[in-house]
Design a protein around this motif. Structure first.
Motif, PDB file in Angstrom:
ATOM      1  N   GLY A 210       8.283  12.904  -1.572  1.00  0.00           N
ATOM      2  CA  GLY A 210       7.363  13.999  -1.291  1.00  0.00           C
ATOM      3  C   GLY A 210       7.117  14.268   0.174  1.00  0.00           C
ATOM      4  N   LEU A 211       7.663  13.451   1.067  1.00  0.00           N
ATOM      5  CA  LEU A 211       7.504  13.666   2.500  1.00  0.00           C
ATOM      6  C   LEU A 211       8.868  14.024   3.086  1.00  0.00           C
ATOM      7  N   GLY A 212       9.004  15.286   3.490  1.00  0.00           N
ATOM      8  CA  GLY A 212      10.289  15.804   3.945  1.00  0.00           C
ATOM      9  C   GLY A 212      11.008  16.568   2.862  1.00  0.00           C
ATOM     10  N   GLU A 213      10.332  16.786   1.725  1.00  0.00           N
ATOM     11  CA  GLU A 213      10.912  17.504   0.590  1.00  0.00           C
ATOM     12  C   GLU A 213       9.777  18.017  -0.279  1.00  0.00           C
ATOM     13  N   VAL A 214      10.061  19.028  -1.089  1.00  0.00           N
ATOM     14  CA  VAL A 214       9.074  19.535  -2.044  1.00  0.00           C
ATOM     15  C   VAL A 214       9.451  18.998  -3.411  1.00  0.00           C
ATOM     16  N   GLY A 215       8.846  17.879  -3.780  1.00  0.00           N
ATOM     17  CA  GLY A 215       9.150  17.223  -5.044  1.00  0.00           C
ATOM     18  C   GLY A 215       9.241  15.727  -4.857  1.00  0.00           C
ATOM     19  N   ARG A 216       9.457  15.005  -5.970  1.00  0.00           N
ATOM     20  CA  ARG A 216       9.667  13.556  -5.943  1.00  0.00           C
ATOM     21  C   ARG A 216       8.447  12.824  -5.383  1.00  0.00           C
ATOM     22  N   ASN A 217       7.246  13.358  -5.653  1.00  0.00           N
ATOM     23  CA  ASN A 217       6.047  12.817  -5.022  1.00  0.00           C
ATOM     24  C   ASN A 217       5.704  11.435  -5.572  1.00  0.00           C
ATOM     25  N   MET A 218       5.520  10.483  -4.658  1.00  0.00           N
ATOM     26  CA  MET A 218       5.146   9.130  -5.042  1.00  0.00           C
ATOM     27  C   MET A 218       4.657   8.383  -3.810  1.00  0.00           C
ATOM     28  N   ALA A 219       3.489   7.767  -3.928  1.00  0.00           N
ATOM     29  CA  ALA A 219       2.945   6.950  -2.848  1.00  0.00           C
ATOM     30  C   ALA A 219       2.485   5.620  -3.432  1.00  0.00           C
ATOM     31  N   VAL A 220       2.744   4.540  -2.703  1.00  0.00           N
ATOM     32  CA  VAL A 220       2.326   3.205  -3.115  1.00  0.00           C
ATOM     33  C   VAL A 220       1.323   2.681  -2.100  1.00  0.00           C
ATOM     34  N   LEU A 221       0.137   2.276  -2.572  1.00  0.00           N
ATOM     35  CA  LEU A 221      -0.871   1.658  -1.719  1.00  0.00           C
ATOM     36  C   LEU A 221      -0.853   0.145  -1.964  1.00  0.00           C
ATOM     37  N   GLU A 222      -0.943  -0.631  -0.892  1.00  0.00           N
ATOM     38  CA  GLU A 222      -0.950  -2.082  -1.010  1.00  0.00           C
ATOM     39  C   GLU A 222      -2.155  -2.653  -0.286  1.00  0.00           C
ATOM     40  N   HIS A 223      -2.857  -3.581  -0.961  1.00  0.00           N
ATOM     41  CA  HIS A 223      -3.987  -4.265  -0.351  1.00  0.00           C
ATOM     42  C   HIS A 223      -4.168  -5.607  -1.046  1.00  0.00           C
ATOM     43  N   GLU A 224      -4.270  -6.662  -0.244  1.00  0.00           N
ATOM     44  CA  GLU A 224      -4.502  -8.024  -0.753  1.00  0.00           C
ATOM     45  C   GLU A 224      -3.510  -8.401  -1.861  1.00  0.00           C
ATOM     46  N   GLY A 225      -2.245  -8.031  -1.648  1.00  0.00           N
ATOM     47  CA  GLY A 225      -1.190  -8.425  -2.575  1.00  0.00           C
ATOM     48  C   GLY A 225      -1.091  -7.592  -3.835  1.00  0.00           C
ATOM     49  N   GLN A 226      -1.931  -6.579  -3.953  1.00  0.00           N
ATOM     50  CA  GLN A 226      -1.909  -5.722  -5.136  1.00  0.00           C
ATOM     51  C   GLN A 226      -1.426  -4.321  -4.760  1.00  0.00           C
ATOM     52  N   LEU A 227      -0.848  -3.615  -5.746  1.00  0.00           N
ATOM     53  CA  LEU A 227      -0.286  -2.287  -5.516  1.00  0.00           C
ATOM     54  C   LEU A 227      -0.958  -1.256  -6.420  1.00  0.00           C
ATOM     55  N   LEU A 228      -1.090  -0.053  -5.897  1.00  0.00           N
ATOM     56  CA  LEU A 228      -1.563   1.095  -6.666  1.00  0.00           C
ATOM     57  C   LEU A 228      -0.603   2.245  -6.394  1.00  0.00           C
ATOM     58  N   ILE A 229      -0.093   2.870  -7.447  1.00  0.00           N
ATOM     59  CA  ILE A 229       0.841   3.982  -7.300  1.00  0.00           C
ATOM     60  C   ILE A 229       0.113   5.297  -7.579  1.00  0.00           C
ATOM     61  N   ILE A 230       0.309   6.269  -6.694  1.00  0.00           N
ATOM     62  CA  ILE A 230      -0.232   7.619  -6.911  1.00  0.00           C
ATOM     63  C   ILE A 230       0.941   8.570  -7.109  1.00  0.00           C
ATOM     64  N   ASP A 231       1.075   9.072  -8.326  1.00  0.00           N
ATOM     65  CA  ASP A 231       2.127  10.008  -8.744  1.00  0.00           C
ATOM     66  C   ASP A 231       3.505   9.351  -8.771  1.00  0.00           C
ATOM     67  N   CYS A 232       4.370   9.930  -9.582  1.00  0.00           N
ATOM     68  CA  CYS A 232       5.731   9.404  -9.738  1.00  0.00           C
ATOM     69  C   CYS A 232       6.581  10.548 -10.295  1.00  0.00           C
ATOM     70  N   GLY A 233       7.037  11.430  -9.391  1.00  0.00           N
ATOM     71  CA  GLY A 233       7.671  12.665  -9.820  1.00  0.00           C
ATOM     72  C   GLY A 233       9.151  12.740  -9.520  1.00  0.00           C
ATOM     73  N   VAL A 234       9.759  13.846  -9.929  1.00  0.00           N
ATOM     74  CA  VAL A 234      11.180  14.072  -9.724  1.00  0.00           C
ATOM     75  C   VAL A 234      11.396  15.214  -8.743  1.00  0.00           C
TER      76      VAL A 234
END
Length: 561
Positions: free
Chosen positions: A26-50
């Motif tokens: 999603g960064l440098g393109e319109v689509g495929r949006n996905m971001a992973v947040l990491e804190h204290e060894g744990q992960l949170l995913i925001i969106d998972c697109g094509v």
């Protein structure tokens, strides 16, 4: 501004107490949006697109985010938060859940219904948690609050993530339509409230950052759609995204006012609108919706078809109609309404469909010649409002091509954000939030992962290059039989060429060159068939390049006798 560098190394281990953001799409393109947040060894995913393929990616069905950097850490993923139900935000979820099906999916009621229907086709039964605006849930170390935002699909949400290492406000896709069809406004009061609390990193939609002013309200296109319906002489065929509930609602309302029946065409359109109607997001007037199989019982001037294909997708209903490869024959007097904007990169495919429909005699109405669509994304004026309301400490533009990200970053700076606190990153560039400051910390591998038929990740850039050569330059095969002891040619060469306008006879000119090259190789003691095949390839390639000005795929076969 911080800029990514091609020499970025893998990031070091995350500092204790820090918060890391890893954008995988999603960064440098319109689509495929996905971001992973990491804190204290744990992960949170925001969106998972094509991402949908372009012309230079022949044979590819979809493009996925690259999960490689998190595949060995899926047990650390606390949840996947889905901001809304568009394919570029949920379409890759089945491919990620195939690796670990029990990762919780979090989203609004409509978003979860759409992804559950998609997962059913993949035979995955997910664990889901429904949330609504104003709700607050904790997923491990991530405390998430959900905020209503207005978009071109109902039930879209922004998410405010609180951690001990800092806070993140991720808008998802949004705009600030003040007259939304569903009366669900972007909750600017909540934006202001979390801004007062403190937003350490603002990740905001960049798609329309280059567009000045404000995005047109959805209600303003209603009269334009009505005008199309009043003027149409025969059938009306409306093409839009299969998830654009608001647009389909306007079509249903216009059909009722003009005494027309509506049929949905295409599996995804029927499925998604059925879900929207069942959940109360789509209100179908009595007697308006009919089965497509019963259309023949109605006069042409009482018929409306709603189908997919507004982006020129080759297998979608509208493209097949343009190619006369569909049960519905488009003809003289029909009106085709493209009720969507162009996704960058799809222009040629869309204009090809428009030309094909007009060649068949249809009147084609689209955003270029009528006000029949508005964007679902905030324009520059709306983004300025958001920056002034939220007053973020750091900004990371998301969802857009590089030009969109830069424009969004410039808007943030205009509102007073320190340029050193504006991070411009691309897919795979890791950003760490440490002591309230966001900085680029490295990069992880983040290439395109192609879905090619039943293969996921099997298609490579080399394979696509071969396909492009076959498509654009043609194909030549050469069969030669050589004496196993002397290396002399004893039969052939037999040449087969495809994709050339020249007559086959022209290729007889290269036969002496092939024989001469093989004879020369034999004199030097070359007898290995693989090496001899390279000799043939060079001889043919040099001749074709000089004579025909082409660079075809050349398949030499050398057989010993």
């Amino acid at each position: 501004m911080s800029h990514p560098h091609p020499d970025l190394q893998l990031p070091s281990a995350l500092d204790k107490g820090a918060l890391r953001v890893i954008p995988l799409g999603g960064l440098g393109e319109v689509g495929r949006n996905m971001a992973v947040l990491e804190h204290e060894g744990q992960l949170l995913i925001i969106d998972c697109g094509v991402l949908f393929p372009e012309d230079h990616q022949p044979g590819v069905d979809l493009i996925l985010p690259d999960f490689e950097s998190i595949l060995d850490r899926l047990d650390d993923v606390q949840a996947i938060i889905l901001t809304h139900g568009h394919e570029d935000h949920i379409g890759a979820v089945p491919y990620l859940l195939k690796h670990k099906p029990d990762i919780p999916l979090v989203g609004s009621m409509l978003t979860l219904a759409l992804i559950e229907a998609k997962l059913k086709e993949h035979r995955i039964k997910p664990y889901t948690l429904g949330v609504a605006e104003g709700g607050r849930e904790s997923f491990g170390v991530f405390d998430c609050e959900f905020i209503a935002v207005n978009h071109s699909i109902p039930d879209a949400l922004a998410v405010f993530v609180r951690t001990a290492g800092g806070t993140v406000l991720h808008t998802g896709d949004f705009k600030m339509d003040q007259l939304p069809l569903d009366r669900r406004l972007t909750d600017l009061r909540a934006f202001a409230r979390v801004g007062e609390e403190g937003v350490d990193l603002f990740m905001t939609d960049s798609t329309n950052a280059e567009v000045p002013g404000f995005t047109t309200p959805e209600r303003e296109i209603g009269p334009a759609i009505d005008s199309v319906f009043r003027k149409a002489r025969r059938r009306i065929i409306v093409a839009c995204f299969s998830s654009h509930v608001h647009r389909v609602q306007q079509v249903l309302d216009a059909a009722e006012r003009n005494g027309r029946k509506v049929a949905m065409v295409g599996r995804s359109m029927v499925r998604n609108m059925g879900i929207a109607a069942d959940l109360g997001y789509l209100h179908v007037p009595d007697g308006v919706l009919v089965d497509v199989k019963k259309l023949d019982t109605f006069p042409d001037d009482e018929v409306v078809l709603v189908c997919t294909g507004s982006q020129g997708e080759p297998m979608a209903a509208l493209s097949r109609m343009a190619n006369r490869d569909h049960r519905i024959d488009v003809g003289d007097g029909d009106t085709v309404l493209l009720a969507s904007s162009l996704i960058p990169g799809n222009e040629n495919a869309v204009y090809r469909v428009i030309n094909g429909l007009m060649r068949l005699g249809a009147d084609v109405v689209h955003k270029g010649n009528a006000k029949v669509h508005v964007s679902g994304h905030a324009s520059a004026g709306e983004l300025l409002y958001c920056y002034n309301i939220v007053k973020p400490r750091n900004v990371m533009p998301v969802h857009g091509e590089w030009r969109h990200l830069v424009a969004n970053a410039d808007l943030a700076i205009q509102t007073g954000v320190d340029p050193d606190h504006v991070v411009l990153a691309e897919d795979g560039v890791v950003v760490d939030l440490i002591d309230g400051r966001a900085r680029i910390a490295g990069a992880v591998p983040c290439g395109y992962v192609y879905v090619d038929g039943s293969s996921v990740g099997g298609a490579t850039e080399e394979l696509l290059k071969d396909r492009r050569i076959l498509r654009d330059e043609g194909f030549i095969s050469v069969m030669v039989v050589v004496d196993s002891s002397t290396g002399k040619v004893v039969a052939g060469p037999e040449i087969t060429a495809r994709g050339f306008v020249e007559d086959d006879e022209i290729f007889t000119q290269v036969e002496p060159k092939i024989i001469a090259a093989l004879d020369e190789a034999a004199k030097k003691g070359t007898t290995d068939t693989h090496q001899l095949q390279q000799v043939v390839r060079r001889a043919v390639g040099g001749w074709v390049g000089g004579k025909i000005r082409r660079r075809p795929m050349i398949i030499p076969v050398v057989v010993e006798a």
